[in-house]
Design a protein around this motif. Structure first.
Motif, PDB file in Angstrom:
ATOM      1  N   LYS A   1       0.927  -1.293   0.066  1.00 15.78           N
ATOM      2  CA  LYS A   1      -0.209   0.022  -0.051  1.00 15.78           C
ATOM      3  C   LYS A   1       0.702   1.353  -0.057  1.00 15.78           C
ATOM      4  CE  LYS A   1       0.830   1.961   3.768  1.00 15.78           C
ATOM      5  NZ  LYS A   1       1.242   2.812   4.650  1.00 15.78           N
TER       6      LYS A   1
ATOM      7  N   PRO B   1      10.923 -12.043   9.888  1.00 16.52           N
ATOM      8  CA  PRO B   1      10.906 -12.986  11.247  1.00 16.52           C
ATOM      9  C   PRO B   1      10.003 -14.217  10.652  1.00 16.52           C
ATOM     10  CG  PRO B   1       9.659 -10.759  11.613  1.00 16.52           C
ATOM     11  CD  PRO B   1      10.425 -10.901   9.991  1.00 16.52           C
TER      12      PRO B   1
ATOM     13  N   LEU C   1       3.752 -10.685  11.490  1.00 17.19           N
ATOM     14  CA  LEU C   1       2.649 -10.485  11.427  1.00 17.19           C
ATOM     15  C   LEU C   1       1.441 -11.634  10.572  1.00 17.19           C
ATOM     16  CD1 LEU C   1       2.165  -6.695  10.689  1.00 17.19           C
ATOM     17  CD2 LEU C   1       2.738  -7.828  12.701  1.00 17.19           C
TER      18      LEU C   1
ATOM     19  N   PRO D   1       9.765  -4.102  -0.252  1.00 10.55           N
ATOM     20  CA  PRO D   1      10.930  -3.693   0.536  1.00 10.55           C
ATOM     21  C   PRO D   1      10.523  -3.772   2.259  1.00 10.55           C
ATOM     22  CG  PRO D   1      10.786  -2.263  -1.237  1.00 10.55           C
ATOM     23  CD  PRO D   1       9.410  -2.965  -1.225  1.00 10.55           C
ATOM     24  N   ILE D   2      11.243  -3.933   3.017  1.00 11.05           N
ATOM     25  CA  ILE D   2      11.004  -4.001   4.603  1.00 11.05           C
ATOM     26  C   ILE D   2      11.203  -2.977   5.312  1.00 11.05           C
ATOM     27  CG2 ILE D   2      11.466  -5.339   6.365  1.00 11.05           C
ATOM     28  CD1 ILE D   2      12.155  -7.959   4.861  1.00 11.05           C
TER      29      ILE D   2
ATOM     30  N   LEU E   1       5.450   0.714   3.521  1.00  8.02           N
ATOM     31  CA  LEU E   1       4.493   0.020   2.151  1.00  8.02           C
ATOM     32  C   LEU E   1       3.801  -1.090   2.798  1.00  8.02           C
ATOM     33  CD1 LEU E   1       7.307  -0.170  -0.314  1.00  8.02           C
ATOM     34  CD2 LEU E   1       5.526   1.469  -0.181  1.00  8.02           C
TER      35      LEU E   1
ATOM     36  N   GLY F   1       4.123  -3.881   4.345  1.00  6.21           N
ATOM     37  CA  GLY F   1       4.628  -5.194   3.847  1.00  6.21           C
ATOM     38  C   GLY F   1       4.178  -6.172   4.814  1.00  6.21           C
TER      39      GLY F   1
HETATM   40  P1  ATP Z   1       3.964  -0.033   7.801  1.00  4.30           P
HETATM   41  O1  ATP Z   1       4.079   0.728   6.735  1.00  4.30           O
HETATM   42  O2  ATP Z   1       2.735  -0.835   7.962  1.00  4.30           O
HETATM   43  O3  ATP Z   1       4.430   0.473   9.181  1.00  4.30           O
HETATM   44  P2  ATP Z   1       6.516  -1.029   6.957  1.00  4.30           P
HETATM   45  O4  ATP Z   1       6.287  -1.405   5.662  1.00  4.30           O
HETATM   46  O5  ATP Z   1       7.177   0.107   7.171  1.00  4.30           O
HETATM   47  O6  ATP Z   1       5.250  -1.187   7.606  1.00  4.30           O
HETATM   48  P3  ATP Z   1       7.323  -3.701   7.324  1.00  4.30           P
HETATM   49  O7  ATP Z   1       7.803  -3.915   6.000  1.00  4.30           O
HETATM   50  O8  ATP Z   1       6.096  -4.461   7.693  1.00  4.30           O
HETATM   51  O9  ATP Z   1       7.255  -2.347   7.634  1.00  4.30           O
HETATM   52  O10 ATP Z   1       8.265  -4.244   8.479  1.00  4.30           O
HETATM   53  C1  ATP Z   1       8.595  -3.743   9.717  1.00  4.30           C
HETATM   54  C2  ATP Z   1       9.164  -4.902  10.613  1.00  4.30           C
HETATM   55  O11 ATP Z   1       7.982  -5.769  10.947  1.00  4.30           O
HETATM   56  C3  ATP Z   1      10.050  -5.468  10.086  1.00  4.30           C
HETATM   57  O12 ATP Z   1      11.520  -4.994  10.461  1.00  4.30           O
HETATM   58  C4  ATP Z   1       9.983  -6.772  10.562  1.00  4.30           C
HETATM   59  O13 ATP Z   1      10.775  -7.192  11.690  1.00  4.30           O
HETATM   60  C5  ATP Z   1       8.541  -6.864  11.129  1.00  4.30           C
HETATM   61  N1  ATP Z   1       7.558  -7.899  10.513  1.00  4.30           N
HETATM   62  C6  ATP Z   1       6.831  -8.729  10.896  1.00  4.30           C
HETATM   63  N2  ATP Z   1       6.037  -9.514  10.015  1.00  4.30           N
HETATM   64  C7  ATP Z   1       6.726  -9.179   8.938  1.00  4.30           C
HETATM   65  C8  ATP Z   1       6.433  -9.669   7.347  1.00  4.30           C
HETATM   66  N3  ATP Z   1       5.365 -10.531   7.197  1.00  4.30           N
HETATM   67  N4  ATP Z   1       6.991  -8.976   6.216  1.00  4.30           N
HETATM   68  C9  ATP Z   1       8.076  -8.131   6.816  1.00  4.30           C
HETATM   69  N5  ATP Z   1       8.274  -7.638   7.929  1.00  4.30           N
HETATM   70  C10 ATP Z   1       7.577  -8.123   8.853  1.00  4.30           C
END
Ligand code: ATP
Length: 286
Positions: free
Chosen positions: A12, A62, A68, A95-96, A100, A102
């Motif tokens: 998203k 993880p 999640l 990307p983590i 986005l 993820g």
């Molecule tokens: P948001 O925009 O919802 O705040 P994000 O895109 O910034 O999330 P994520 O990619 O969801 O961040 O990852 C944030 C942290 O969540 C990671 O460092 C990881 O340790 C943890 N995490 C838990 N479940 C997952 C998953 N299924 N995929 C990626 N990261 C995950």
């Protein structure tokens, strides 16, 4: 019960993100337009005799209960009193730590996938409730498409699929933690906040120029302090022809909006040589 499902988990982006205030429960009250894009993880769920196992092609994902997707499987299993387990494989493309959603989209895919394995036993409302127990962005990821989200993200107003947005998305090497960005946000410093009403008017008129002018994110200033590269990417995307640029969520991903696919593709061909995590994408409808 079906033994195996495979489904896409789209990322998203936030087209607007307005922080309305801080709540007594510690969450921030938001008003944000969320949009799914066609940058997707691929989730495979297989029934197992017992327990939950998560694995991924990306070692940063993880595999324990902090994932999640793991939490979502546990929750729906408990809700339905299932006595079997699940093996979940996450083919990570999003990307983590990038803003986005993820992890949230993986959780949403697990709830939708397990429900599909059970022949659609749970209704949408129940899935959205379960999703919110996993995380604020999960209900939107379940609903999909485009929506105006309020509250901590759970009060969702789906929007008709409007303009097909052509997007170049760039993630700088740094990751940002959502909780930390919100912690450092000073509400009294917010000015020139997003005008969601004006955004929605432009959305309904399919007015790309009007829309671009209303794309704002209240978290940008805080995230830029932590990751100045965001500004460099924004300027670079404009120099490559973007109509507008915006950080997604709590960042540090930056999106450039283009008026057509050709322009977006040309910009992406250049910027992908400069930033490893660059993606050519477009809006994803339900
Ligand atoms: P948001 O925009 O919802 O705040 P994000 O895109 O910034 O999330 P994520 O990619 O969801 O961040 O990852 C944030 C942290 O969540 C990671 O460092 C990881 O340790 C943890 N995490 C838990 N479940 C997952 C998953 N299924 N995929 C990626 N990261 C995950």
């Amino acid at each position: 019960m079906r033994e195996r499902v495979q489904l896409k988990a789209p990322a998203k982006i936030n087209l607007t993100l307005k922080v309305v205030g801080k709540r007594t429960d510690g969450y921030h009250e938001l008003e944000t337009v969320m949009q799914q894009i066609d940058l997707c993880d691929e989730i495979t769920i297989i029934t197992a005799n017992e327990g939950i196992e998560v694995s991924s092609n990306n070692s940063e994902v993880p595999s324990d209960a902090s994932n999640l997707a793991f939490k979502a499987a546990l929750l729906i299993g408990e809700k339905l009193g299932l006595n079997n387990g699940f093996r979940i494989y996450i083919d990570k493309k999003i990307p983590i730590g990038a803003g986005l959603a993820g992890g949230s989209t993986n959780a949403a895919a697990v709830l939708l996938g397990i429900n599909e394995m059970l022949g659609g036993l749970l209704d949408l409302g129940t899935l959205l409730d379960l999703g919110l127990q996993v995380g604020s962005d999960v209900p939107f990821c379940i609903l999909g498409g485009t929506a105006l989200a309020r509250g901590r993200g759970e009060i969702l107003e789906p929007l008709p699929s409007g303009l097909h947005l052509e997007v170049v998305l760039v993630k700088p090497p740094q990751q940002l933690e959502t909780a930390e960005v919100y912690r450092d946000l000073k509400l009294y410093e917010l000015h020139d906040q997003p005008n969601n009403r004006a955004f929605l008017e432009a959305w309904h008129k399919c007015d790309i120029i009007g829309l671009a002018a209303q794309m704002k994110n209240d978290l940008e200033t805080v995230s830029i302090t932590k990751c100045p590269e965001i500004v460099v990417i924004k300027e670079r995307l404009v120099s490559l022809g973007a109509l507008h640029t915006l950080m997604s969520g709590s960042g540090p991903s930056v999106i450039g909006i283009f008026s057509d696919r050709e322009g977006a593709e040309k910009a992406w061909q250049t910027i992908k040589g400069e930033y490893q995590e660059s993606f050519l994408s477009s809006s994803y409808s339900r």
